[in-house]
Design an enzyme around this catalytic site. Structure first.
Site, short mmCIF file in Angstrom:
data_model
loop_
_atom_site.label_atom_id
_atom_site.label_comp_id
_atom_site.label_asym_id
_atom_site.label_seq_id
_atom_site.Cartn_x
_atom_site.Cartn_y
_atom_site.Cartn_z
N ASP A 221 -16.55 -3.19 -7.81
CA ASP A 221 -17.96 -2.84 -8.02
C ASP A 221 -18.13 -2.19 -9.39
OD1 ASP A 221 -16.36 -0.59 -7.05
OD2 ASP A 221 -18.23 0.54 -7.29
N THR B 178 -13.76 -6.64 1.75
CA THR B 178 -12.84 -5.54 1.99
C THR B 178 -13.63 -4.35 2.57
OG1 THR B 178 -13.05 -4.27 -0.07
CG2 THR B 178 -11.72 -6.27 -0.18
N GLU C 152 0.87 -1.19 0.00
CA GLU C 152 0.00 0.00 0.00
C GLU C 152 0.90 1.24 0.00
OE1 GLU C 152 -3.46 0.86 -0.13
OE2 GLU C 152 -2.41 2.78 -0.20
N ASP D 197 5.05 1.59 -3.89
CA ASP D 197 4.19 1.53 -5.07
C ASP D 197 4.27 0.13 -5.68
OD1 ASP D 197 3.21 1.98 -7.88
OD2 ASP D 197 3.06 4.01 -7.08
N TYR E 109 -14.01 -1.38 1.21
CA TYR E 109 -14.82 -0.81 0.12
C TYR E 109 -16.00 -1.72 -0.21
CZ TYR E 109 -12.05 3.25 -1.26
OH TYR E 109 -11.45 4.47 -1.29
N GLU E 110 -15.71 -3.02 -0.23
CA GLU E 110 -16.75 -3.99 -0.61
C GLU E 110 -17.94 -3.94 0.35
OE1 GLU E 110 -15.03 -7.83 -0.89
OE2 GLU E 110 -16.80 -8.76 -1.78
N ASP F 204 -8.28 1.51 -8.02
CA ASP F 204 -8.81 2.76 -8.58
C ASP F 204 -9.15 2.54 -10.05
OD1 ASP F 204 -8.32 4.09 -6.10
OD2 ASP F 204 -6.19 4.16 -6.62
C1 LIG Z 1 -10.04 2.14 -3.75
S1 LIG Z 1 -8.87 1.69 -2.57
C2 LIG Z 1 -9.31 0.03 -2.13
C3 LIG Z 1 -8.69 -0.41 -0.84
C4 LIG Z 1 -8.96 -1.87 -0.44
N1 LIG Z 1 -8.37 -2.79 -1.39
C5 LIG Z 1 -10.42 -2.12 -0.31
O1 LIG Z 1 -10.99 -2.83 -1.18
O2 LIG Z 1 -11.03 -1.66 0.66
C6 LIG Z 1 -7.42 1.42 -3.58
C7 LIG Z 1 -6.15 1.35 -2.76
O3 LIG Z 1 -5.06 1.02 -3.61
C8 LIG Z 1 -3.95 1.84 -3.29
N2 LIG Z 1 -3.13 1.96 -4.50
C9 LIG Z 1 -3.53 2.42 -5.69
N3 LIG Z 1 -2.53 2.38 -6.58
C10 LIG Z 1 -1.46 1.88 -5.92
C11 LIG Z 1 -0.12 1.59 -6.29
N4 LIG Z 1 0.31 1.83 -7.55
N5 LIG Z 1 0.72 1.08 -5.37
C12 LIG Z 1 0.28 0.84 -4.10
N6 LIG Z 1 -0.98 1.09 -3.69
C13 LIG Z 1 -1.84 1.59 -4.58
C14 LIG Z 1 -4.58 3.15 -2.87
O4 LIG Z 1 -3.71 3.94 -2.10
C15 LIG Z 1 -5.80 2.67 -2.11
O5 LIG Z 1 -5.52 2.47 -0.74
#
Ligand SMILES: C[S@@+](CC[C@H](N)C(=O)[O-])C[C@H]1O[C@@H](n2cnc3c(N)ncnc32)[C@H](O)[C@@H]1O
Length: 215
Positions: A153, A189, A68, A95, A191-192, A117
């Site tokens: 979703d 999760t 993360e 990342d 979000y889920e 995302d």
């Molecule tokens: C929409 S959230 C979903 C979080 C979790 N997986 C959930 O379903 O509740 C997307 C997560 O992915 C992380 N993220 C997005 N791109 C990333 C990357 N390139 N490297 C590491 N983390 C990333 C974001 O910081 C965020 O916490």
């Protein structure tokens, strides 16, 4: 994930040293030894870690590594697993694009991507964690027979991801466009749970790697 800056973030992160791998490069090729030859599962973009903690708790035989890049989310995930006294889950604050710096070829048995995302519009498609440039990073690290488990979703993102994975050479071995139609299935999760409470259908697929692509 956009989150408000936390003033006490650094001391909180420091209190999570037992699960926070600060030099993941040093473990490249040696992850499974952390838990005596446990299969290595990796979660990409774990957010606040509800799924991470539940998965690790229910599968004490796996080594789960969660990646993360947003520390404000990561710290909540790390605090969660410490509170649950889990010993088979570790975190990398980096990342996902750097994954091959942390894992050796064929070191990973399974990858989880949950609610990444969606990056709407063609211009940013390459930033999606399920796009071809990211599959190119993951694929050499996955064992043959290994899998990518993906949930979202977002139907356009789901269709895009399925197509990208199939085009890359993966076989879709499980597919659902409404995972919880008959009641909750598997570990949810953060979000889920939110989307499910709003009645939004959750899409899920499992993509299996049949062979090395050498792309
Ligand atoms: C929409 S959230 C979903 C979080 C979790 N997986 C959930 O379903 O509740 C997307 C997560 O992915 C992380 N993220 C997005 N791109 C990333 C990357 N390139 N490297 C590491 N983390 C990333 C974001 O910081 C965020 O916490």
């Amino acid at each position: 994930m956009r989150m408000r800056k936390k003033r006490n973030l650094i001391p909180r992160m420091e209190r999570c040293q037992s699960v926070w791998i600060q030099e993941p490069e040093a473990l490249k090729g040696r992850w499974e030894k952390m838990l005596k030859t446990a299969p290595v599962h990796v979660e990409l973009g774990c957010g606040k870690g509800k799924f991470t903690a539940r998965l690790a708790e229910q599968n004490p035989n796996i080594l789960l590594v969660a990646v993360e890049r947003v520390p404000e989310a990561l710290v909540i995930a790390m605090e969660r697993v410490i509170q649950s006294e889990l010993s088979n889950v570790f975190f990398i604050s980096e990342d996902v694009a750097k994954l091959s710096e942390f894992f050796e070829a064929h070191e990973i048995q399974r990858i989880y991507i949950n609610f990444c995302d969606p990056w709407p519009g063609n211009r940013h498609a390459k930033r999606r964690l399920t796009s071809e440039p990211f599959l190119r990073i993951y694929d050499p690290l996955l064992q043959v027979g290994g899998q990518i488990h993906f949930k979202t979703d977002n139907r356009p993102l789901f269709d895009f991801s399925k197509e990208e994975m199939e085009r890359y050479g993966y076989t879709i071995t499980e597919l659902s466009y409404d995972l919880h139609a008959n009641g909750p299935v598997g570990d949810m999760t953060d979000y889920e749970e939110k989307f499910w409470n709003q009645g939004i259908p959750i899409c899920r697929l499992v993509a299996t790697k049949e062979k090395d692509q050498n792309k």
